[in-house]
Scaffold this motif. Structure first.
Motif, PDB file in Angstrom:
ATOM      1  N   VAL A   4       0.864  -1.175   0.000  1.00  0.00           N
ATOM      2  CA  VAL A   4       0.000   0.000   0.000  1.00  0.00           C
ATOM      3  C   VAL A   4       0.901   1.225   0.000  1.00  0.00           C
ATOM      4  CG1 VAL A   4      -1.767   1.287   1.244  1.00  0.00           C
ATOM      5  CG2 VAL A   4      -1.774  -1.217   1.292  1.00  0.00           C
ATOM      6  N   PRO A   5       0.812   2.093  -0.999  1.00  0.00           N
ATOM      7  CA  PRO A   5       1.706   3.258  -1.041  1.00  0.00           C
ATOM      8  C   PRO A   5       1.574   4.135   0.199  1.00  0.00           C
ATOM      9  CG  PRO A   5       0.622   2.959  -3.163  1.00  0.00           C
ATOM     10  CD  PRO A   5      -0.032   2.005  -2.201  1.00  0.00           C
ATOM     11  N   PHE A   6       2.713   4.434   0.788  1.00  0.00           N
ATOM     12  CA  PHE A   6       2.786   5.357   1.917  1.00  0.00           C
ATOM     13  C   PHE A   6       3.998   6.246   1.674  1.00  0.00           C
ATOM     14  CE2 PHE A   6       3.562   5.808   6.789  1.00  0.00           C
ATOM     15  CZ  PHE A   6       3.047   7.089   6.747  1.00  0.00           C
ATOM     16  N   ILE A   7       3.748   7.483   1.294  1.00  0.00           N
ATOM     17  CA  ILE A   7       4.796   8.430   0.928  1.00  0.00           C
ATOM     18  C   ILE A   7       5.028   9.414   2.061  1.00  0.00           C
ATOM     19  CG2 ILE A   7       5.483  10.253  -0.697  1.00  0.00           C
ATOM     20  CD1 ILE A   7       3.670   8.931  -2.772  1.00  0.00           C
ATOM     21  N   ALA A   8       6.278   9.696   2.356  1.00  0.00           N
ATOM     22  CA  ALA A   8       6.630  10.721   3.337  1.00  0.00           C
ATOM     23  C   ALA A   8       7.441  11.808   2.640  1.00  0.00           C
ATOM     24  CB  ALA A   8       7.440  10.129   4.485  1.00  0.00           C
ATOM     25  N   VAL A   9       7.073  13.053   2.890  1.00  0.00           N
ATOM     26  CA  VAL A   9       7.806  14.201   2.354  1.00  0.00           C
ATOM     27  C   VAL A   9       8.614  14.794   3.502  1.00  0.00           C
ATOM     28  CG1 VAL A   9       7.651  16.422   1.171  1.00  0.00           C
ATOM     29  CG2 VAL A   9       5.924  14.643   0.735  1.00  0.00           C
ATOM     30  N   GLU A  10       9.923  14.936   3.294  1.00  0.00           N
ATOM     31  CA  GLU A  10      10.787  15.420   4.370  1.00  0.00           C
ATOM     32  C   GLU A  10      11.717  16.532   3.909  1.00  0.00           C
ATOM     33  OE1 GLU A  10      11.470  15.865   7.221  1.00  0.00           O
ATOM     34  OE2 GLU A  10      10.336  14.445   8.385  1.00  0.00           O
ATOM     35  N   GLY A  11      12.282  17.225   4.904  1.00  0.00           N
ATOM     36  CA  GLY A  11      13.205  18.315   4.631  1.00  0.00           C
ATOM     37  C   GLY A  11      13.163  19.326   5.757  1.00  0.00           C
ATOM     38  N   PRO A  12      14.070  20.290   5.762  1.00  0.00           N
ATOM     39  CA  PRO A  12      14.146  21.260   6.861  1.00  0.00           C
ATOM     40  C   PRO A  12      12.965  22.217   6.889  1.00  0.00           C
ATOM     41  CG  PRO A  12      15.693  21.820   5.117  1.00  0.00           C
ATOM     42  CD  PRO A  12      15.144  20.475   4.773  1.00  0.00           C
ATOM     43  N   ILE A  13      12.887  22.989   7.944  1.00  0.00           N
ATOM     44  CA  ILE A  13      11.797  23.939   8.138  1.00  0.00           C
ATOM     45  C   ILE A  13      11.710  24.909   6.961  1.00  0.00           C
ATOM     46  CG2 ILE A  13      10.924  25.782   9.647  1.00  0.00           C
ATOM     47  CD1 ILE A  13      12.605  24.454  11.908  1.00  0.00           C
ATOM     48  N   GLY A  14      10.496  25.081   6.424  1.00  0.00           N
ATOM     49  CA  GLY A  14      10.266  26.070   5.382  1.00  0.00           C
ATOM     50  C   GLY A  14      10.504  25.603   3.970  1.00  0.00           C
ATOM     51  N   VAL A  15      10.890  24.349   3.769  1.00  0.00           N
ATOM     52  CA  VAL A  15      11.266  23.901   2.429  1.00  0.00           C
ATOM     53  C   VAL A  15      10.053  23.578   1.547  1.00  0.00           C
ATOM     54  CG1 VAL A  15      11.431  21.407   2.848  1.00  0.00           C
ATOM     55  CG2 VAL A  15      13.057  22.518   1.281  1.00  0.00           C
ATOM     56  N   GLY A  16       8.881  23.396   2.155  1.00  0.00           N
ATOM     57  CA  GLY A  16       7.679  23.148   1.357  1.00  0.00           C
ATOM     58  C   GLY A  16       7.071  21.770   1.506  1.00  0.00           C
ATOM     59  N   LYS A  17       7.349  21.105   2.618  1.00  0.00           N
ATOM     60  CA  LYS A  17       6.853  19.737   2.834  1.00  0.00           C
ATOM     61  C   LYS A  17       5.333  19.654   2.809  1.00  0.00           C
ATOM     62  CE  LYS A  17       8.916  19.395   6.797  1.00  0.00           C
ATOM     63  NZ  LYS A  17       9.642  20.681   6.813  1.00  0.00           N
ATOM     64  N   SER A  18       4.689  20.516   3.568  1.00  0.00           N
ATOM     65  CA  SER A  18       3.227  20.456   3.674  1.00  0.00           C
ATOM     66  C   SER A  18       2.557  20.782   2.341  1.00  0.00           C
ATOM     67  CB  SER A  18       2.732  21.412   4.762  1.00  0.00           C
ATOM     68  OG  SER A  18       3.233  21.034   6.026  1.00  0.00           O
ATOM     69  N   SER A  19       3.097  21.755   1.634  1.00  0.00           N
ATOM     70  CA  SER A  19       2.527  22.128   0.336  1.00  0.00           C
ATOM     71  C   SER A  19       2.627  20.978  -0.659  1.00  0.00           C
ATOM     72  CB  SER A  19       3.240  23.363  -0.225  1.00  0.00           C
ATOM     73  OG  SER A  19       3.033  24.486   0.607  1.00  0.00           O
ATOM     74  N   LEU A  20       3.785  20.315  -0.678  1.00  0.00           N
ATOM     75  CA  LEU A  20       3.952  19.216  -1.625  1.00  0.00           C
ATOM     76  C   LEU A  20       3.103  18.013  -1.220  1.00  0.00           C
ATOM     77  CD1 LEU A  20       5.192  18.028  -4.121  1.00  0.00           C
ATOM     78  CD2 LEU A  20       7.204  17.372  -2.778  1.00  0.00           C
ATOM     79  N   ALA A  21       3.042  17.702   0.065  1.00  0.00           N
ATOM     80  CA  ALA A  21       2.209  16.583   0.515  1.00  0.00           C
ATOM     81  C   ALA A  21       0.750  16.820   0.128  1.00  0.00           C
ATOM     82  CB  ALA A  21       2.340  16.405   2.023  1.00  0.00           C
TER      83      ALA A  21
END
Length: 210
Positions: A4-21
Motif C-alpha cells: 500500500v503506497p505510503f509516501i513521506a515528504v521530508e526536509g528542513p523547516i520552510g522547504v515546502g513539505k506540507s505544500s507538496l504533501a
C-alpha cells in the motif's frame, strides 16, 4: 504482496513539505497526514530559548506523531488506503540530537524507540532540500508568528543535519527509495511544470514498487 503506497515528504523547516504533501494527496487521491506544528504550545518559546524548551517541544511532537501514525496505520493503511505524510517520524531524531542536552537525549531515545516500534514505515520518501536563503524567504512568506524568532544559524545547522541523516538513511534502508529535489532550482508552487516533474518521478517509483 502488493504494498500500500505510503509516501513521506521530508526536509528542513520552510522547504515546502506540507505544500507538496497536499499536492500529492490531491493528485493521487491519497489520505493526507499533516504534522501538528502551530498547535505545539512550547514551540514559540523554543525558538526564543532552545536550551530551556527543547525537551518539552520534542516530547510534544513525538507523542502527537505517534498518535497520528497509529491512526493512519489502523484506519487507512490496514484498510488498503494509500497515504502521504508531510513528515517521517525519523525527523524526531534529527531535531532531538541537535537540541537536547546529553542526559535528556538519552532519556528521549528510550521513549522514542519504545513508541516507534511497529510504526508504519513509508515505502517512498521525497526529500526536499534548499539553501538557507531559500528557506528563510519561504518562512518569511508564510508568516507564522511562532517562526519569527528562528535563528538562521540553527536553520543552517539543521539543513546540514538533514543532509547527513538522509545520506545515512539511504545506506541503511536500501529498499526505501529516496527522491531528492533541490528547492533552489524547483518551485512547484509557482511553476506547475515542476510539479509535473515531481509526479513523474513518483509515478516511476510507484510502478516499480507495485
Amino acid at each position: 504482496m502488493k504494498q500500500v503506497p505510503f509516501i513521506a515528504v521530508e526536509g528542513p523547516i520552510g522547504v515546502g513539505k506540507s505544500s507538496l504533501a497536499r499536492e500529492i494527496s490531491n493528485y493521487y487521491q491519497y489520505t493526507l497526514l499533516n504534522e501538528i506544528v502551530e498547535e505545539n504550545p512550547f514551540l514559540g518559546n523554543f525558538y526564543k530559548d532552545i536550551d530551556e524548551w527543547s525537551f518539552q517541544t520534542e516530547m510534544f511532537f513525538l507523542c502527537n506523531r505517534y498518535k497520528q501514525l497509529e491512526d493512519i496505520k489502523k484506519y487507512h493503511l490496514a484498510q488498503g488506503q494509500p497515504a502521504v505524510a508531510d513528515y517521517h517520524i525519523f525527523k524526531n531524531q534529527i531535531f532531538a540530537e541537535r537540541t537536547l542536552q546529553s542526559q535528556q537525549y538519552e532519556k528521549y531515545k528510550k521513549i522514542y524507540y519504545i513508541l516507534t516500534e511497529n510504526m508504519p514505515e513509508p515505502n517512498l520518501i521525497i526529500y526536499l532540500r534548499a539553501s538557507l536563503d531559500t528557506l528563510l524567504e519561504r518562512i518569511s512568506l508564510r508568516g507564522r508568528d511562532i517562526e519569527k524568532n528562528i535563528d538562521p544559524a540553527y536553520l543552517f545547522q539543521l539543513s546540514s543535519d538533514y543532509d547527513k541523516f538522509m545520506e545515512k538513511f539511504s545506506k541503511d534502508h536500501p529498499n526505501v527509495p529516496v527522491i531528492t529535489f533541490d528547492g533552489d532550482k524547483i518551485d512547484f508552487v509557482k511553476n506547475k511544470q515542476h510539479l509535473k516533474t515531481i509526479f513523474s518521478e513518483i509515478d516511476q517509483h510507484l510502478c516499480v514498487s507495485n
